[in-house]
Design an enzyme around this catalytic site. Sequence first.
Site, PDB file in Angstrom:
ATOM      1  N   GLY A   8     -26.855   1.197 -12.388  1.00 37.62           N
ATOM      2  CA  GLY A   8     -27.499   1.428 -13.681  1.00 37.62           C
ATOM      3  C   GLY A   8     -28.689   2.369 -13.665  1.00 37.62           C
ATOM      4  N   ARG A  34      -5.473  -4.867 -20.697  1.00 34.80           N
ATOM      5  CA  ARG A  34      -6.550  -3.874 -20.818  1.00 34.80           C
ATOM      6  C   ARG A  34      -6.919  -3.686 -22.287  1.00 34.80           C
ATOM      7  NH1 ARG A  34      -4.550   1.332 -19.075  1.00 34.80           N
ATOM      8  NH2 ARG A  34      -6.651   2.069 -19.383  1.00 34.80           N
ATOM      9  N   ARG A  73     -14.148   1.391 -15.154  1.00 35.95           N
ATOM     10  CA  ARG A  73     -12.803   1.047 -15.614  1.00 35.95           C
ATOM     11  C   ARG A  73     -12.273   2.148 -16.519  1.00 35.95           C
ATOM     12  NH1 ARG A  73     -10.555  -3.380 -14.388  1.00 35.95           N
ATOM     13  NH2 ARG A  73      -8.967  -2.797 -15.900  1.00 35.95           N
ATOM     14  N   HIS A 123     -20.577  12.623 -15.187  1.00 32.98           N
ATOM     15  CA  HIS A 123     -19.742  12.734 -13.991  1.00 32.98           C
ATOM     16  C   HIS A 123     -20.522  13.502 -12.927  1.00 32.98           C
ATOM     17  CE1 HIS A 123     -16.132  13.014 -11.579  1.00 32.98           C
ATOM     18  NE2 HIS A 123     -16.398  14.296 -11.393  1.00 32.98           N
ATOM     19  N   ASP A 150     -12.216  12.385 -16.939  1.00 30.44           N
ATOM     20  CA  ASP A 150     -13.046  13.513 -16.486  1.00 30.44           C
ATOM     21  C   ASP A 150     -12.580  14.870 -17.022  1.00 30.44           C
ATOM     22  OD1 ASP A 150     -14.483  11.660 -14.988  1.00 30.44           O
ATOM     23  OD2 ASP A 150     -13.345  12.032 -13.163  1.00 30.44           O
TER      24      ASP A 150
HETATM   25  C1  GRF Z   1     -23.369   8.238 -11.294  1.00 30.63           C
HETATM   26  O1  GRF Z   1     -23.346   9.116 -10.211  1.00 30.63           O
HETATM   27  C2  GRF Z   1     -22.523   8.739 -12.417  1.00 30.63           C
HETATM   28  O2  GRF Z   1     -22.478  10.134 -12.495  1.00 30.63           O
HETATM   29  C3  GRF Z   1     -21.159   8.206 -12.065  1.00 30.63           C
HETATM   30  O3  GRF Z   1     -21.402   6.935 -11.519  1.00 30.63           O
HETATM   31  C4  GRF Z   1     -22.705   6.905 -10.955  1.00 30.63           C
HETATM   32  C5  GRF Z   1     -23.418   5.750 -11.584  1.00 30.63           C
HETATM   33  O4  GRF Z   1     -24.698   5.554 -11.033  1.00 30.63           O
HETATM   34  N1  GRF Z   1     -20.298   8.200 -13.211  1.00 30.63           N
HETATM   35  P1  GRF Z   1     -25.747   4.642 -11.786  1.00 30.63           P
HETATM   36  O5  GRF Z   1     -25.081   3.281 -11.980  1.00 30.63           O
HETATM   37  O6  GRF Z   1     -26.061   5.284 -13.090  1.00 30.63           O
HETATM   38  O7  GRF Z   1     -26.931   4.547 -10.882  1.00 30.63           O
END
Ligand code: GRF
Length: 236
Positions: free
Chosen positions: A14, A67, A93, A111, A147
């Site tokens: 997070g 889902r 997910r 991403h 993505d």
């Molecule tokens: C980040 O690198 C984000 O780009 C990817 O998952 C990671 C999550 O990290 N989608 P965090 O939980 O925000 O620290």
Amino acid sequence: MNRKRTSILISGRGSNMAALIAAAADPSFPAEIVSVISNDAEANGLQMAAQNGIQTRAIARKDYSSREEHDAAIDAALGESRSEMVCLAGYMRRLTAGFVEKWSGRMINIHPALLPAFKGLDTHAAALSAGVRIHGCTVHFVTAEVDAGPIIAQAAVPVPAEDDEAALAARVLKAEHQLYPLALSLVASGRAVLKDGKVVHYGRNAGDAGAVLISPAPPSSDPGAVDLEHLARFTP
Ligand code: GRF
């Protein structure tokens, strides 16, 4: 100001969620974080959000038979908090097509790579093995294909020759924490809009069109360095 009511979906650490919460703590920020939802009750981010006075929910996949039902429960929680936007921040997910369609143009994701390069997982290892000298992160609208949604904003970082995965991940993460609040503010304020499958930017937010990130940077004091100005004179 009508601040967009925004929920964040997480699965773990997070840190991007924390960056969004910190930015939205400023009352002039165009989004307000109204809830954080995790598919994992143990996610560290949930505790952090609660400590910041934000409503949290854990909605686990195992409690639903499909889902679609899981995503419907998430959608119901978003409805309860009267959310207008969704930020995926390390949500691990795959969301169902119906959910993605419902939130189209109002759901964004971060991403850890310069899309469309290095989709999927382990992006930093992939970037190192490809030998790229510039890597980074992307915030995009979420579409059914993972993505692959229209790009809102990107941040680039250099990849030095002696880099390793941990150092690169930390460098990109630092950029993510700057980029995600910026991208959310663009969308929440209506300055970046999804239109016919592309992101249209309004206003003076096109970025610094003159900026160049060169990696490896030409060392100014190195007598063997390439003189770019000199080179430019011979470039048609
Ligand atoms: C980040 O690198 C984000 O780009 C990817 O998952 C990671 C999550 O990290 N989608 P965090 O939980 O925000 O620290």
